[in-house]
Design a protein around this motif. Structure first.
Motif, PDB file in Angstrom:
ATOM      1  N   SER A 129       9.394  -7.619  -7.561  1.00  0.00           N
ATOM      2  CA  SER A 129      10.226  -7.296  -8.708  1.00  0.00           C
ATOM      3  C   SER A 129      10.109  -7.855  -9.630  1.00  0.00           C
ATOM      4  N   GLN A 175      14.143  -8.065  -9.089  1.00  0.00           N
ATOM      5  CA  GLN A 175      15.399  -8.146  -8.859  1.00  0.00           C
ATOM      6  C   GLN A 175      15.507  -8.595  -7.969  1.00  0.00           C
ATOM      7  N   GLN A 178       0.973   3.654  -7.016  1.00  0.00           N
ATOM      8  CA  GLN A 178       0.795   2.314  -8.518  1.00  0.00           C
ATOM      9  C   GLN A 178       1.188   3.620  -9.876  1.00  0.00           C
ATOM     10  N   THR A 238      13.617   5.586 -11.215  1.00  0.00           N
ATOM     11  CA  THR A 238      12.517   4.107 -10.869  1.00  0.00           C
ATOM     12  C   THR A 238      11.928   3.943  -9.805  1.00  0.00           C
ATOM     13  N   THR A 239      13.487   4.096  -8.452  1.00  0.00           N
ATOM     14  CA  THR A 239      13.279   4.499  -7.278  1.00  0.00           C
ATOM     15  C   THR A 239      12.397   5.361  -6.605  1.00  0.00           C
ATOM     16  N   ASN A 261      11.390  -6.359 -14.917  1.00  0.00           N
ATOM     17  CA  ASN A 261      10.829  -5.274 -13.491  1.00  0.00           C
ATOM     18  C   ASN A 261      10.716  -4.281 -12.677  1.00  0.00           C
ATOM     19  N   SER A 303       7.345  -2.890 -10.723  1.00  0.00           N
ATOM     20  CA  SER A 303       7.626  -2.309  -9.703  1.00  0.00           C
ATOM     21  C   SER A 303       6.447  -0.722  -9.780  1.00  0.00           C
ATOM     22  N   ASN A 318       2.733  -2.019  -9.685  1.00  0.00           N
ATOM     23  CA  ASN A 318       2.285  -2.629  -8.627  1.00  0.00           C
ATOM     24  C   ASN A 318       2.664  -1.723  -7.669  1.00  0.00           C
ATOM     25  N   GLU A 324       5.547  -0.377  -6.363  1.00  0.00           N
ATOM     26  CA  GLU A 324       6.564  -1.248  -5.188  1.00  0.00           C
ATOM     27  C   GLU A 324       8.225  -0.865  -5.542  1.00  0.00           C
ATOM     28  N   TRP A 325       7.583   0.811  -6.423  1.00  0.00           N
ATOM     29  CA  TRP A 325       8.900   1.369  -7.167  1.00  0.00           C
ATOM     30  C   TRP A 325      10.265   0.882  -6.122  1.00  0.00           C
ATOM     31  N   SER A 335      11.532  -0.046  -3.303  1.00  0.00           N
ATOM     32  CA  SER A 335      11.735  -1.573  -2.221  1.00  0.00           C
ATOM     33  C   SER A 335      12.373  -1.503  -0.998  1.00  0.00           C
ATOM     34  N   GLU A 360      10.333  -3.699   1.171  1.00  0.00           N
ATOM     35  CA  GLU A 360      10.151  -5.204   1.309  1.00  0.00           C
ATOM     36  C   GLU A 360      11.350  -5.822   1.650  1.00  0.00           C
TER      37      GLU A 360
END
Lengths: 468, 207
Positions: free
Chosen positions: A20, A22, B5, B113-114, B170, B174, B177, B179-180, B182, B185
């Motif tokens: 992202s 970050q 997404q 966002t998370t 960003n 996220s 895609n 990927e909010w 994280s 990752e």
């Protein structure tokens, strides 16, 4: 050009740039409490994850704990459920827990520093926005949500955007009766409650350098009230002297190595900043809030602003604030009757706060009809204050002397306002309903100003009451 | 972890006026005595919606015409104050799926966002315009298009307004895609974390 502390520490802790954009940031010290952690442990369990570095997380209980009695089970069964949950979670995952039974319980932002857990050059996170307090040591310290508590438990890292850095210089000598609390209220008043969004605040200048560690903690504590998630002071000899000999501070040969690391992460003399603000210490008066956010503040000698005196974007909030506070534009804040006086919280619940107030309240009495509370920020602060006889001074003056906890700062324990009571408070937020009653009213000020208000039964100038 | 997404959010809007709406207002602290987030929805904006006896004040959020609204519109510095994730969790459990405001407090923005709640920023005038549209026409269909960075509002399938918005790139990427959150990752980089710890004096016993 040199680098500032924020960028140095950020770079040292950057693991990776995520997809992202970050940064994955390593967290050196993680502090948890009973309100924002149980859900994170729930997530860890449901995802079948481990706590990767239990030795980097420390726990205590502060928000919900009653300050009048320690008797278990608590009358409030929800509070009891939460204290049981944190203890169980810590036991299960091997996390050090400073419960009441250890004698080291207290507000998370008070016990971290007093035990020497908080050190310069660290990244420190906690599910509480006042984590900025720890920046007083030259650490990057910030509040996080519960999903990030989960992330740290599972990975010891979080995903975060890099902040810009605003240097706030305060130079000169503070006038008598003006404290760190007044500096922060003054800064927020000038820069606004959203002025710090996207920034870390680096506090410097001769006034800041002369502050004690506990005063620096008060200052950094309220950075978030100005919108800045991080606030810090560069580490110096005052920092090192405070830390030396504390339980978790480096010892022996490690001490010298630590000092050399701590010095290395301080901002360079020619460091670059994204913004610089200069403030004169002599312009700062004992400051009091009159509204519903910490930026709605005035010097004690000033009058409540009128619609014409505030910026266009602030007019709506001014009207809302005056209606809620039942106060009137252009009237002095002095003379506003109070019902409750509260000295304590992670902003002003440390030994030096109590020492300073006790010095002046001797021989005075709390005004009839005013409920006045002094609440130590930690069990250690309580023990130390009692050793110095401060509790007697407060009790003789008519203040209640309580057990350690967050108390009336945030209304998650039995200490609350009733109806539309007005509270002179040394805490950090004057939001609507913050102190537990949906119509309760909070006036933020320094501990000595709270004491003066308690004695006079109304908002007053501590400098006059105590002949400063 | 596979996440949805979030390319667009569709829904009806509800306008909660005011600036500096803090997290204590979104979820008063006394309702945070809980060990899970599940039950928080009903306490969302509690003191704004109910009087001290628990009677409804017929706030916007409770008006019949706004039932089912999932897009909140508000003023500046929305979500200031505490870092409590209880605030976005309460909104989420109240079925809010996106927020349009003039600006957001930083920790609140990250927490949202998370959870996959896009927080998008528009000017004061546009926030007001969109707010007023939802008041006059509660069933106006709002689409927040995160790919084109546009808010499109329709009534009976005819367009009544299109507005551009801002969101940190960003966060937008996220969300789009999926990927909010994280965590996945972060977990995958543990070897790099170990390397870093080895170089940090305090994390490495001052060696």
């Amino acid at each position: 050009m040199g680098q500032n502390l924020f960028n140095k520490v950020w770079n040292l802790h950057s693991v990776k740039t995520l997809a992202s954009g970050q940064t994955q940031l390593f967290i050196g010290l993680h502090l948890i409490h009973e309100v924002t952690s149980p859900q994170a442990f729930g997530m860890i369990r449901s995802l079948d994850l481990k706590v990767i570095h239990p030795e980097r997380t420390f726990a205590t209980v502060d928000h919900i704990i009653p300050t009048d009695t320690r008797q278990r089970p608590f009358k409030d069964f929800l509070a009891e459920e939460m204290i049981v949950a944190i203890k169980d979670n810590c036991e299960q995952y091997g996390i050090k827990y400073f419960g009441v039974e250890t004698g080291q319980q207290g507000i998370v932002h008070i016990i971290g520093p007093e035990m020497g857990l908080t050190q310069p050059g660290m990244t420190i996170a906690c599910g509480d926005s006042h984590t900025s307090t720890h920046g007083a040591f030259g650490a990057i310290a910030f509040g996080i949500g519960t999903s990030q508590v989960r992330d740290i438990l599972a990975t010891q890292t979080i995903a975060m955007n890099k902040l810009k850095v605003r240097r706030i210089n305060v130079n000169g000598k503070l006038k008598p009766g003006v404290y760190a609390k007044d500096i922060t209220l003054h800064i927020i008043r000038i820069l606004g409650v959203k002025g710090g969004i996207g920034y870390a605040y680096e506090y410097g200048g001769s006034t800041i350098e002369a502050l004690s560690m506990e005063e620096r903690m008060t200052l950094c504590n309220m950075s978030i009230e100005g919108g800045a998630r991080v606030g810090y002071v560069n580490p110096d000899q005052i920092t090192f002297d405070y830390l030396e000999g504390r339980e978790y501070a480096p010892k022996g040969a490690d001490w010298e190595k630590a000092i050399s690391y701590w010095k290395s992460i301080a901002s360079d003399k020619d460091a670059e900043y994204d913004d610089i603000v200069n403030i004169k210490a002599e312009d700062i008066a004992p400051t009091v809030t009159w509204g519903i956010n910490p930026g709605q503040a005035i010097g004690i000698d000033e009058n409540i602003p009128t619609l014409e005196q505030v910026e266009e974007s602030e007019k709506e909030t001014l009207i809302e604030a005056l209606e809620y506070m039942k106060l009137i534009s252009s009237q002095p804040i002095q003379g506003t009757k109070i019902n409750v006086a509260f000295i304590g919280s992670c902003t002003n619940g440390r030994i030096s706060d109590f020492e300073e107030v006790a010095k002046y309240v001797k021989g005075f009495k709390v005004a009839p009809g005013v409920r006045a509370l002094v609440v130590p920020g930690s069990m250690s602060v309580k023990v130390e204050a009692e050793k110095r006889g401060l509790h007697k001074v407060f009790e003789e003056a008519g203040f209640e002397w309580r057990e350690a906890g967050c108390s009336m700062c945030l209304a998650m324990n039995p200490d609350k306002l009733k109806g539309d009571e007005i509270c002179a408070s040394s805490s950090n937020r004057n939001f609507k309903g913050r102190q537990g009653s949906p119509t309760g009213r909070t006036l933020l000020m320094s501990p000595l100003m709270v004491a003066a208000a308690a004695i006079k039964g109304e908002v007053t100038d501590a400098r006059k009451v105590f002949n400063l | 972890m596979s996440l949805k997404q979030i390319k667009s959010v569709f829904g009806n809007g509800v306008f909660v006026t005011g600036n500096d709406i803090d997290t204590d207002r979104i979820i008063p602290a006394r309702f945070m005595k809980c060990v899970t987030f599940e039950g928080l929805g009903k306490y969302t904006f509690y003191d704004v919606r109910f009087d001290e006896l628990g009677n409804s004040k017929n706030h916007q959020l409770d008006k019949l015409e706004h039932q089912g609204a999932s897009i909140l519109i508000s003023g500046s510095n929305f979500g200031c104050g505490s870092s409590r994730e209880h605030a976005p969790q309460a909104l989420f459990h109240f079925a809010i799926r996106a927020i349009i405001a003039e600006s957001f407090a930083e920790i609140f923005f990250g927490n949202c966002t998370t959870l996959g709640i896009p927080c998008v920023t528009v000017t004061h005038e546009i926030a007001r315009q969109i707010g007023e549209i939802t008041e006059q026409n509660p069933k106006a269909a709002i689409e927040i298009d995160l790919e084109k960075k546009l808010i499109k509002i329709k009534s009976d399938s005819s367009s009544i307004g299109t507005y551009s918005f801002e969101i940190p790139e960003n966060a937008r990427i996220s969300l789009v895609n999926g990927e909010w959150d994280s965590l996945g990752e972060l977990l995958s980089n543990q070897d790099t974390v170990k390397e870093l710890v080895g170089k940090l004096p305090y994390a490495n016993n001052w060696k």
